[in-house]
Design a protein around this motif. Structure first.
Motif, mmCIF file in Angstrom:
data_model
loop_
_atom_site.group_PDB
_atom_site.id
_atom_site.type_symbol
_atom_site.label_atom_id
_atom_site.label_comp_id
_atom_site.label_asym_id
_atom_site.label_seq_id
_atom_site.Cartn_x
_atom_site.Cartn_y
_atom_site.Cartn_z
ATOM 1 N N ILE A 20 -13.727 -34.490 -6.569
ATOM 2 C CA ILE A 20 -12.789 -33.533 -6.961
ATOM 3 C C ILE A 20 -13.231 -32.420 -8.118
ATOM 4 N N GLU A 21 -14.010 -32.933 -9.002
ATOM 5 C CA GLU A 21 -14.564 -32.058 -9.978
ATOM 6 C C GLU A 21 -15.552 -30.999 -9.398
ATOM 7 N N TRP A 23 -15.802 -30.290 -6.127
ATOM 8 C CA TRP A 23 -14.799 -29.226 -5.377
ATOM 9 C C TRP A 23 -14.313 -28.186 -6.115
ATOM 10 N N ARG A 24 -13.528 -28.727 -7.165
ATOM 11 C CA ARG A 24 -12.709 -27.503 -8.093
ATOM 12 C C ARG A 24 -13.862 -26.630 -8.692
ATOM 13 N N SER A 25 -15.156 -27.066 -8.984
ATOM 14 C CA SER A 25 -16.058 -26.207 -9.621
ATOM 15 C C SER A 25 -16.852 -25.146 -8.498
ATOM 16 N N TYR A 27 -15.687 -24.309 -4.954
ATOM 17 C CA TYR A 27 -14.787 -23.849 -4.159
ATOM 18 C C TYR A 27 -13.891 -22.914 -4.520
ATOM 19 N N PRO A 28 -13.705 -22.364 -5.614
ATOM 20 C CA PRO A 28 -12.657 -21.580 -6.180
ATOM 21 C C PRO A 28 -12.983 -20.219 -5.453
ATOM 22 N N GLU A 33 -6.543 -22.433 -4.031
ATOM 23 C CA GLU A 33 -6.475 -22.866 -5.159
ATOM 24 C C GLU A 33 -5.382 -23.882 -4.983
ATOM 25 N N LEU A 36 -6.995 -27.191 -3.862
ATOM 26 C CA LEU A 36 -8.000 -27.798 -4.801
ATOM 27 C C LEU A 36 -7.180 -28.363 -6.130
ATOM 28 N N ALA A 37 -6.193 -27.729 -6.558
ATOM 29 C CA ALA A 37 -5.284 -28.424 -7.548
ATOM 30 C C ALA A 37 -4.564 -29.499 -7.326
#
Length: 187
Positions: A20-21, A23-25, A27-28, A33, A36-37
């Motif tokens: 999760i971390e 992907w969030r860092s 793929y923005p 969004e 990802l959220a």
């Protein structure tokens, strides 16, 4: 110090947190969004737990564990990689399915060590070639190319409700990946 070992079902929650971390860092701007959220630690952990318990033939997952200095504090999963026989055997015999590494641990040789563990596993189960799919806009794509991955195709994949381009990279023979991930000092 970083230690690489085979993943265990008990690692599922830590693996999911890295997923999760990462992907969030990474793929923005590439993935929606809202998607990802909305990544859920319990759901992603359950996915990895099932995978680790019900391993399909030839699959393996490796984790990178950061050991604390002088035993101060707990160990932490900082990355993971997985591989198995290729889902599309026309491209290669083996496939590196995942490689995720927390941002603070990049450019320290950890990704290379995870790739090497996965490639060594694939070679041990008889795969003479290996490939992986990476989202074409993933900024880490250069890493795979630096390790000698050769572009062999593109495709579209649906992630988070949108179609995004992905790129296939190949190491044939697999020894090219094993050689590119070896360290001169033998570590």
């Amino acid at each position: 110090m970083i230690r690489i070992r085979k993943a265990r079902p008990a690692d599922a929650a830590a693996i999911a947190a890295v997923h999760i971390e990462t992907w969030r860092s990474t793929y923005p701007g590439i993935l929606p969004e809202a998607y990802l959220a909305g990544l859920s630690l319990p759901r992603v952990a359950a996915f990895y737990q099932r995978g680790l318990l019900e391993r399909r033939e030839g699959s393996a997952m490796f984790v990178a564990i950061a050991e604390p200095e002088a035993g101060c504090g707990p160990s932490q999963v900082v990355g993971f990689a997985s591989g198995a026989r290729a889902r599309r055997p026309t491209l290669a015999q083996g496939e590196i399915e995942t490689l995720y590494l927390l941002e603070d641990w990049r450019e320290r040789g950890v990704g290379r060590r995870l790739m090497r563990a996965t490639a060594a596993h694939l070679a041990a189960i008889g795969c003479r070639s290996a490939m992986l799919w990476v989202l074409s806009e993933n900024p880490a794509r250069w890493f795979y190319q630096h390790l000698g991955g050769r572009l062999v195709g593109t495709d579209m994949v649906r992630v988070g409700g949108v179609s995004v381009p992905q790129t296939a990279l190949l190491w044939d023979p697999i020894q090219t990946l094993l050689l590119s991930t070896a360290r001169a000092d033998g570590a």
